[in-house]
Design a protein around this motif. Structure first.
Motif, PDB file in Angstrom:
ATOM      1  N   LEU A   1      -6.882   0.571   8.590  1.00  0.00           N
ATOM      2  CA  LEU A   1      -5.532  -0.307   8.139  1.00  0.00           C
ATOM      3  C   LEU A   1      -5.507  -1.722   8.285  1.00  0.00           C
ATOM      4  N   LEU A   2      -6.610  -2.550   8.496  1.00  0.00           N
ATOM      5  CA  LEU A   2      -6.650  -3.690   8.729  1.00  0.00           C
ATOM      6  C   LEU A   2      -7.198  -4.291   7.107  1.00  0.00           C
ATOM      7  N   TYR A   3      -7.941  -3.412   6.155  1.00  0.00           N
ATOM      8  CA  TYR A   3      -7.851  -3.528   4.981  1.00  0.00           C
ATOM      9  C   TYR A   3      -6.428  -3.078   3.714  1.00  0.00           C
ATOM     10  N   LEU A   4      -5.814  -2.386   5.448  1.00  0.00           N
ATOM     11  CA  LEU A   4      -4.463  -2.112   4.519  1.00  0.00           C
ATOM     12  C   LEU A   4      -3.526  -3.457   4.583  1.00  0.00           C
ATOM     13  N   ALA A   5      -3.805  -4.029   4.964  1.00  0.00           N
ATOM     14  CA  ALA A   5      -2.656  -5.085   5.401  1.00  0.00           C
ATOM     15  C   ALA A   5      -3.049  -6.003   4.525  1.00  0.00           C
ATOM     16  N   ILE A   6      -4.419  -5.785   4.016  1.00  0.00           N
ATOM     17  CA  ILE A   6      -4.732  -7.064   3.342  1.00  0.00           C
ATOM     18  C   ILE A   6      -3.724  -6.744   2.156  1.00  0.00           C
TER      19      ILE A   6
ATOM     20  N   GLY B   1     -26.281 -15.707 -17.883  1.00  0.00           N
ATOM     21  CA  GLY B   1     -26.266 -17.592 -17.650  1.00  0.00           C
ATOM     22  C   GLY B   1     -24.788 -18.097 -17.969  1.00  0.00           C
ATOM     23  N   ILE B   2     -23.952 -17.218 -16.767  1.00  0.00           N
ATOM     24  CA  ILE B   2     -22.799 -17.682 -16.767  1.00  0.00           C
ATOM     25  C   ILE B   2     -22.526 -18.190 -15.359  1.00  0.00           C
ATOM     26  N   THR B   3     -21.833 -19.001 -14.483  1.00  0.00           N
ATOM     27  CA  THR B   3     -20.602 -19.294 -13.495  1.00  0.00           C
ATOM     28  C   THR B   3     -19.465 -19.547 -13.740  1.00  0.00           C
ATOM     29  N   PRO B   4     -18.473 -18.396 -12.395  1.00  0.00           N
ATOM     30  CA  PRO B   4     -16.795 -19.054 -12.681  1.00  0.00           C
ATOM     31  C   PRO B   4     -16.522 -20.144 -12.635  1.00  0.00           C
ATOM     32  N   LEU B   5     -15.513 -20.844 -13.214  1.00  0.00           N
ATOM     33  CA  LEU B   5     -13.919 -21.830 -13.152  1.00  0.00           C
ATOM     34  C   LEU B   5     -13.518 -20.764 -11.786  1.00  0.00           C
ATOM     35  N   PRO B   6     -13.225 -21.790 -11.008  1.00  0.00           N
ATOM     36  CA  PRO B   6     -12.479 -21.258 -10.116  1.00  0.00           C
ATOM     37  C   PRO B   6     -12.187 -21.620 -10.390  1.00  0.00           C
ATOM     38  N   LYS B   7     -10.718 -20.456 -10.802  1.00  0.00           N
ATOM     39  CA  LYS B   7      -9.622 -20.309 -11.354  1.00  0.00           C
ATOM     40  C   LYS B   7      -9.120 -18.802 -10.326  1.00  0.00           C
ATOM     41  N   GLN B   8      -8.710 -18.985  -9.330  1.00  0.00           N
ATOM     42  CA  GLN B   8      -7.576 -17.272  -9.266  1.00  0.00           C
ATOM     43  C   GLN B   8      -6.457 -16.789  -8.978  1.00  0.00           C
ATOM     44  N   THR B   9      -6.182 -15.186  -8.894  1.00  0.00           N
ATOM     45  CA  THR B   9      -5.345 -14.510  -8.422  1.00  0.00           C
ATOM     46  C   THR B   9      -4.665 -14.054  -7.176  1.00  0.00           C
ATOM     47  N   THR B  10      -3.950 -13.419  -6.582  1.00  0.00           N
ATOM     48  CA  THR B  10      -3.636 -13.061  -5.484  1.00  0.00           C
ATOM     49  C   THR B  10      -3.285 -12.236  -5.866  1.00  0.00           C
ATOM     50  N   VAL B  11      -3.678 -10.762  -6.364  1.00  0.00           N
ATOM     51  CA  VAL B  11      -3.788  -9.250  -6.172  1.00  0.00           C
ATOM     52  C   VAL B  11      -2.644  -8.454  -4.595  1.00  0.00           C
ATOM     53  N   ILE B  12      -1.723  -8.169  -5.187  1.00  0.00           N
ATOM     54  CA  ILE B  12      -0.458  -7.723  -3.969  1.00  0.00           C
ATOM     55  C   ILE B  12      -0.262  -6.404  -4.440  1.00  0.00           C
ATOM     56  N   TYR B  13      -1.287  -5.501  -4.097  1.00  0.00           N
ATOM     57  CA  TYR B  13      -1.396  -3.633  -4.255  1.00  0.00           C
ATOM     58  C   TYR B  13       0.524  -3.347  -3.476  1.00  0.00           C
ATOM     59  N   GLY B  14       0.620  -2.466  -4.964  1.00  0.00           N
ATOM     60  CA  GLY B  14       1.291  -1.011  -4.543  1.00  0.00           C
ATOM     61  C   GLY B  14       1.409  -0.374  -2.891  1.00  0.00           C
ATOM     62  N   PHE B  15       2.664  -0.020  -2.964  1.00  0.00           N
ATOM     63  CA  PHE B  15       2.242   1.117  -1.239  1.00  0.00           C
ATOM     64  C   PHE B  15       1.364   1.931  -2.040  1.00  0.00           C
ATOM     65  N   THR B  16       0.695   2.885  -2.817  1.00  0.00           N
ATOM     66  CA  THR B  16      -0.250   3.634  -3.283  1.00  0.00           C
ATOM     67  C   THR B  16      -1.273   3.644  -3.114  1.00  0.00           C
ATOM     68  N   GLU B  17      -1.291   2.320  -4.076  1.00  0.00           N
ATOM     69  CA  GLU B  17      -2.702   1.215  -4.357  1.00  0.00           C
ATOM     70  C   GLU B  17      -2.935   1.311  -3.352  1.00  0.00           C
ATOM     71  N   GLY B  18      -2.663   0.425  -2.421  1.00  0.00           N
ATOM     72  CA  GLY B  18      -2.896  -0.516  -0.865  1.00  0.00           C
ATOM     73  C   GLY B  18      -3.401   0.740  -0.349  1.00  0.00           C
ATOM     74  N   TRP B  19      -3.349   1.723  -0.440  1.00  0.00           N
ATOM     75  CA  TRP B  19      -3.974   3.136   0.386  1.00  0.00           C
ATOM     76  C   TRP B  19      -5.111   3.007  -0.423  1.00  0.00           C
ATOM     77  N   LYS B  20      -5.419   3.512  -1.447  1.00  0.00           N
ATOM     78  CA  LYS B  20      -6.948   3.162  -1.969  1.00  0.00           C
ATOM     79  C   LYS B  20      -7.329   2.163  -2.310  1.00  0.00           C
ATOM     80  N   TYR B  21      -7.107   1.065  -2.018  1.00  0.00           N
ATOM     81  CA  TYR B  21      -8.053  -0.090  -1.941  1.00  0.00           C
ATOM     82  C   TYR B  21      -8.260   0.348  -0.671  1.00  0.00           C
ATOM     83  N   ALA B  22      -7.876   0.731   0.590  1.00  0.00           N
ATOM     84  CA  ALA B  22      -7.854  -0.052   1.981  1.00  0.00           C
ATOM     85  C   ALA B  22      -9.389   1.353   2.038  1.00  0.00           C
ATOM     86  N   TRP B  23      -8.884   2.508   1.136  1.00  0.00           N
ATOM     87  CA  TRP B  23      -9.730   3.560   1.596  1.00  0.00           C
ATOM     88  C   TRP B  23     -11.508   3.528   0.967  1.00  0.00           C
TER      89      TRP B  23
END
Length: 350
Positions: A109-114, A207-229
């Motif tokens: 449920l916590l991962y689903l909320a995330i 031999g590379i490091t990431p540029l501190p450039k990010q995005t926020t991924v908001i999952y849909g209803f079914t995708e959120g359940w898969k992510y949480a699982w």
């Protein structure tokens, strides 16, 4: 404030664990004598029906005391109809599994909320390129965006490492630079590095490091359940492997953390924001679920072991065996607790 949040988190997780036992026990008609959050002296008690609901002084655990079941003295049994002892072994196993299940459910449920709040992810932009590394020799530059590796689309920075280590031989990489596409070929370098368990493993790097450039991924209803699982399974697997490696000696016991570390890291997570707190709380919840399934007498896993024995043999272990194994379990748990606290103090002292 952070410590108060940490204690609150622990209390909530313990409450859900014990609520799992409580719900399953009541479903099978078992009377609950005490539902306590914490151990030691009771600070607050209210009797509702036949159950005493309590908050105790030491918020480092909790328990549900069912009629006819007492971990402090396994010889105290009852054969009344509403007693734990009169239930069939499979019913008792369900009651015992309900606590860890509640922890896994809490993590899910916590991962689903995330997932619905939004998961921060680094974009696949290159920052530093190590001199004389495979990436440097292939001509990769700062601010390049990696789009594909060996025909696999790259969406986030985490995908890069997965594809590099999943591949064999050379890599064909498509990048975007100044709005133009370029194709690069490079051969990763194999190094020895420590994994999350502190073990030396071989892995492929460019031999590379990431540029501190990010995005926020908001999952849909079914995708959120898969992510949480997926995240719950990933966390559970990590904890199971950690316990296994501690038991087999592949990971040193100085890696074991105690309650001080849990409170400290939870407090830090609370300062880092709600997402960090949710992530770490979910991990602790999975940890509680896994550890309670260990076949140690006095834990849920130990009681499950006794009931499986009864199912296979057709009779329960003798009271003497139950008593001495339970005492041994408490001694083992106390030893692990003190070892964790010792490691915590050792870390704090530098």
């Amino acid at each position: 404030m952070g410590i108060l949040v940490a204690l609150l988190v622990l209390s909530v997780l313990i409450f859900f664990h014990e609520l799992g036992h409580f719900t399953a026990a009541r479903f099978f008609g078992v009377q609950i004598d005490v539902f306590s959050i914490g151990f030691g002296k009771r600070l607050w008690t209210k009797k509702i029906g036949k159950t005493e609901w309590s908050i105790s002084a030491i918020p480092l655990g909790g328990y549900v005391r069912m009629k006819g079941q007492d971990d402090t003295d396994p010889t105290k049994v009852s054969y009344d109809e509403d007693s734990y002892n009169t239930k069939k072994p499979w019913q008792r196993i369900v009651i015992l599994l309900a606590g860890p299940f509640a922890n896994f459910l809490m993590a899910f449920l916590l991962y689903l909320a995330i997932a619905y709040m939004g998961v921060p992810k680094l974009l696949p932009y290159v920052d530093k390129v190590t001199k004389d590394s495979p990436a440097y020799q292939a001509g990769l530059q700062k601010k390049d965006k990696i789009l594909q590796i060996n025909g696999i689309n790259i969406r986030f920075w985490e995908d890069i490492g997965k594809q590099i280590n999943a591949s064999q031989g050379k890599l064909t990489m498509i990048i975007e630079r100044d709005h133009h596409l370029k194709t690069l070929t490079l051969k990763p370098k194999v190094i020895e590095d420590k994994n999350v368990f502190g073990e030396m493993v071989k892995r492929r790097i460019i031999g590379i490091t990431p540029l501190p450039k990010q995005t926020t991924v908001i999952y849909g209803f079914t995708e959120g359940w898969k992510y949480a699982w997926d995240e719950t399974v990933k966390a559970s697997t990590l904890i199971f492997k950690s316990v296994q490696k501690l038991i087999t000696g592949e990971v040193s016991t100085d890696q074991l953390g105690g309650i001080i570390t849990i409170v400290d890291v939870t407090a830090q997570a609370s300062h880092a924001g709600i997402l960090a707190l949710f992530f770490f709380t979910a991990l602790i919840s999975v940890n509680l679920g896994v550890l309670n399934l260990m076949p140690i007498p006095a834990l849920d896993g130990g009681h499950i072991m006794f009931n499986l024995y009864e199912m296979l043999r057709g009779k329960a272990p003798s009271e003497n065996v139950m008593y001495y194994m339970t005492v041994t379990g408490w001694v083992l748990l106390a030893g692990l607790m003190f070892l964790g606290i010792y490691n915590d103090i050792h870390r704090l002292m530098g």
